[in-house]
Design a protein around this motif. Structure first.
Motif, PDB file in Angstrom:
ATOM      1  N   THR A  17       0.816  -1.213   0.000  1.00  0.00           N
ATOM      2  CA  THR A  17       0.000   0.000   0.000  1.00  0.00           C
ATOM      3  C   THR A  17       0.855   1.271   0.000  1.00  0.00           C
ATOM      4  O   THR A  17       1.880   1.341   0.671  1.00  0.00           O
ATOM      5  N   PRO A  18       0.397   2.297  -0.707  1.00  0.00           N
ATOM      6  CA  PRO A  18       1.090   3.584  -0.669  1.00  0.00           C
ATOM      7  C   PRO A  18       0.591   4.428   0.508  1.00  0.00           C
ATOM      8  O   PRO A  18      -0.517   4.240   1.004  1.00  0.00           O
ATOM      9  N   GLU A  19       1.440   5.363   0.915  1.00  0.00           N
ATOM     10  CA  GLU A  19       1.054   6.296   1.972  1.00  0.00           C
ATOM     11  C   GLU A  19       0.001   7.264   1.449  1.00  0.00           C
ATOM     12  O   GLU A  19      -0.131   7.461   0.238  1.00  0.00           O
ATOM     13  N   ILE A  20      -0.733   7.836   2.374  1.00  0.00           N
ATOM     14  CA  ILE A  20      -1.733   8.847   2.027  1.00  0.00           C
ATOM     15  C   ILE A  20      -1.328  10.172   2.672  1.00  0.00           C
ATOM     16  O   ILE A  20      -0.435  10.215   3.522  1.00  0.00           O
ATOM     17  N   ASP A  21      -1.999  11.251   2.279  1.00  0.00           N
ATOM     18  CA  ASP A  21      -1.725  12.547   2.898  1.00  0.00           C
ATOM     19  C   ASP A  21      -2.966  13.050   3.624  1.00  0.00           C
ATOM     20  O   ASP A  21      -4.022  12.422   3.599  1.00  0.00           O
ATOM     21  N   LYS A  22      -2.808  14.196   4.254  1.00  0.00           N
ATOM     22  CA  LYS A  22      -3.889  14.773   5.056  1.00  0.00           C
ATOM     23  C   LYS A  22      -5.155  15.048   4.254  1.00  0.00           C
ATOM     24  O   LYS A  22      -6.234  15.146   4.817  1.00  0.00           O
ATOM     25  N   ASP A  23      -5.012  15.192   2.952  1.00  0.00           N
ATOM     26  CA  ASP A  23      -6.154  15.525   2.105  1.00  0.00           C
ATOM     27  C   ASP A  23      -6.879  14.309   1.558  1.00  0.00           C
ATOM     28  O   ASP A  23      -7.722  14.453   0.665  1.00  0.00           O
ATOM     29  N   TYR A  24      -6.573  13.117   2.084  1.00  0.00           N
ATOM     30  CA  TYR A  24      -7.261  11.925   1.579  1.00  0.00           C
ATOM     31  C   TYR A  24      -8.766  12.121   1.767  1.00  0.00           C
ATOM     32  O   TYR A  24      -9.222  12.486   2.861  1.00  0.00           O
ATOM     33  N   ILE A  55      -4.541   1.564   0.529  1.00  0.00           N
ATOM     34  CA  ILE A  55      -3.921   2.692   1.231  1.00  0.00           C
ATOM     35  C   ILE A  55      -3.314   2.188   2.536  1.00  0.00           C
ATOM     36  O   ILE A  55      -3.702   1.147   3.061  1.00  0.00           O
ATOM     37  N   ARG A  56      -2.367   2.947   3.066  1.00  0.00           N
ATOM     38  CA  ARG A  56      -1.608   2.554   4.255  1.00  0.00           C
ATOM     39  C   ARG A  56      -2.324   3.040   5.523  1.00  0.00           C
ATOM     40  O   ARG A  56      -1.988   4.072   6.096  1.00  0.00           O
ATOM     41  N   LEU A  57      -3.303   2.259   5.951  1.00  0.00           N
ATOM     42  CA  LEU A  57      -4.137   2.606   7.105  1.00  0.00           C
ATOM     43  C   LEU A  57      -4.699   1.338   7.724  1.00  0.00           C
ATOM     44  O   LEU A  57      -5.113   0.430   7.002  1.00  0.00           O
ATOM     45  N   PHE A  58      -4.683   1.269   9.062  1.00  0.00           N
ATOM     46  CA  PHE A  58      -5.435   0.220   9.743  1.00  0.00           C
ATOM     47  C   PHE A  58      -5.940   0.725  11.082  1.00  0.00           C
ATOM     48  O   PHE A  58      -5.456   1.733  11.608  1.00  0.00           O
ATOM     49  N   VAL A  59      -6.959   0.048  11.590  1.00  0.00           N
ATOM     50  CA  VAL A  59      -7.536   0.374  12.895  1.00  0.00           C
ATOM     51  C   VAL A  59      -7.419  -0.852  13.794  1.00  0.00           C
ATOM     52  O   VAL A  59      -7.449  -1.994  13.318  1.00  0.00           O
ATOM     53  N   VAL A  60      -7.281  -0.599  15.087  1.00  0.00           N
ATOM     54  CA  VAL A  60      -7.240  -1.670  16.086  1.00  0.00           C
ATOM     55  C   VAL A  60      -8.041  -1.252  17.308  1.00  0.00           C
ATOM     56  O   VAL A  60      -8.118  -0.071  17.643  1.00  0.00           O
ATOM     57  N   ASP A  61      -8.633  -2.228  17.960  1.00  0.00           N
ATOM     58  CA  ASP A  61      -9.289  -2.005  19.245  1.00  0.00           C
ATOM     59  C   ASP A  61      -9.380  -3.338  19.971  1.00  0.00           C
ATOM     60  O   ASP A  61     -10.217  -4.181  19.666  1.00  0.00           O
ATOM     61  N   LYS A  77      -7.047   2.557  18.321  1.00  0.00           N
ATOM     62  CA  LYS A  77      -6.412   3.618  17.543  1.00  0.00           C
ATOM     63  C   LYS A  77      -6.504   3.358  16.059  1.00  0.00           C
ATOM     64  O   LYS A  77      -6.704   2.226  15.628  1.00  0.00           O
ATOM     65  N   ALA A  78      -6.358   4.423  15.314  1.00  0.00           N
ATOM     66  CA  ALA A  78      -6.195   4.362  13.865  1.00  0.00           C
ATOM     67  C   ALA A  78      -4.737   4.685  13.595  1.00  0.00           C
ATOM     68  O   ALA A  78      -4.198   5.647  14.152  1.00  0.00           O
ATOM     69  N   LEU A  79      -4.098   3.886  12.767  1.00  0.00           N
ATOM     70  CA  LEU A  79      -2.693   4.090  12.431  1.00  0.00           C
ATOM     71  C   LEU A  79      -2.589   4.402  10.939  1.00  0.00           C
ATOM     72  O   LEU A  79      -2.922   3.573  10.094  1.00  0.00           O
ATOM     73  N   ILE A  80      -2.155   5.624  10.647  1.00  0.00           N
ATOM     74  CA  ILE A  80      -2.031   6.102   9.270  1.00  0.00           C
ATOM     75  C   ILE A  80      -0.554   6.121   8.901  1.00  0.00           C
ATOM     76  O   ILE A  80       0.277   6.617   9.675  1.00  0.00           O
ATOM     77  N   ASN A  81      -0.236   5.587   7.739  1.00  0.00           N
ATOM     78  CA  ASN A  81       1.138   5.524   7.236  1.00  0.00           C
ATOM     79  C   ASN A  81       2.104   4.902   8.251  1.00  0.00           C
ATOM     80  O   ASN A  81       3.205   5.425   8.466  1.00  0.00           O
ATOM     81  N   PRO A  82       1.723   3.797   8.882  1.00  0.00           N
ATOM     82  CA  PRO A  82       2.599   3.214   9.896  1.00  0.00           C
ATOM     83  C   PRO A  82       3.860   2.603   9.290  1.00  0.00           C
ATOM     84  O   PRO A  82       3.857   2.139   8.147  1.00  0.00           O
ATOM     85  N   TRP A 123      -3.581  13.566  12.652  1.00  0.00           N
ATOM     86  CA  TRP A 123      -2.271  13.757  12.037  1.00  0.00           C
ATOM     87  C   TRP A 123      -1.191  14.120  13.042  1.00  0.00           C
ATOM     88  O   TRP A 123      -0.252  14.846  12.743  1.00  0.00           O
ATOM     89  N   ASN A 124      -1.330  13.598  14.265  1.00  0.00           N
ATOM     90  CA  ASN A 124      -0.271  13.707  15.263  1.00  0.00           C
ATOM     91  C   ASN A 124       0.669  12.525  15.064  1.00  0.00           C
ATOM     92  O   ASN A 124       0.220  11.388  14.896  1.00  0.00           O
TER      93      ASN A 124
END
Length: 185
Positions: A17-24, A55-61, A77-82, A123-124
């Motif tokens: 997967t490719p990384e995404i940006d804040k404007d996804y 896309i480079r994103l996953f969620v865990v709980d 948490k949601a992990l973006i571009n990990p 985006w922290n």
């Protein structure tokens, strides 16, 4: 909104997967839908490729397991571009399953400790370490972002035993208690 979960055999599950940006587009909505989908399927993690998105994103709980493992108390948490930057510790074997591979559970050996860097939904930037079950869940979902499935970690002999079951899943011949999408060709 509950999304259909992509089944084993779909090409999206084998792509890096490719990384995404804040404007996804509609990222917050997507993250919410992924959590809702994961809860509906009674999972503890869900990667974007599992809902058909490259896309480079996953969620865990895994907070539901906090009574057994206090480290999981705030493990939502949601992990973006990990990026996993370190895997250490003794190798640990544990049974795993996957929402994209319903009905199959196998022992998988993984390092017991990881360090991961990622962005959250605000985006922290985070640089965190995990061990035990939290490290396992993260590594499982992270694998999805690199086109790796948990059955890829099985021995050649176990893969031969699973061949017919996996073939049925790729044909959409599977029962799941949640909405699935048969593999696209």
């Amino acid at each position: 909104m509950i999304l259909p979960i992509t089944l084993y055999g779909d090409p999206v599950l084998r792509k890096v997967t490719p990384e995404i940006d804040k404007d996804y587009p509609e990222l917050q909505s997507l993250i919410g839908n992924m959590f809702e989908t994961m809860y509906n399927a009674e999972g503890v993690g869900l990667a974007a490729p599992q809902v058909g998105l490259n896309i480079r994103l996953f969620v865990v709980d895994a907070t539901i397991l906090a009574d057994e493992d206090p480290q999981l108390k705030d493990f939502k948490k949601a992990l973006i571009n990990p990026q996993i930057v370190e895997r250490t510790g003794e190798l640990e074997s544990m049974e795993e399953g996957c929402l994209s591979v319903p009905g199959i559970r196998e022992d998988v050996t993984r390092p017991g400790h990881i360090r991961i860097q990622y962005y959250d939904e605000e985006w922290n930037f985070h640089d965190e370490t995990y061990d035990g079950f939290a490290a396992r869940v993260i590594q499982h979902e992270y694998d999805h972002l690199d086109g790796v499935m948990f059955v890829d970690h099985c021995s050649p002999l176990r893969k031969r035993f699973l061949k017919a079951k996996l073939a049925n899943i790729t044909k959409g011949k599977v029962k799941a208690s949640y909405q699935v999408r048969p593999p696209r060709r």
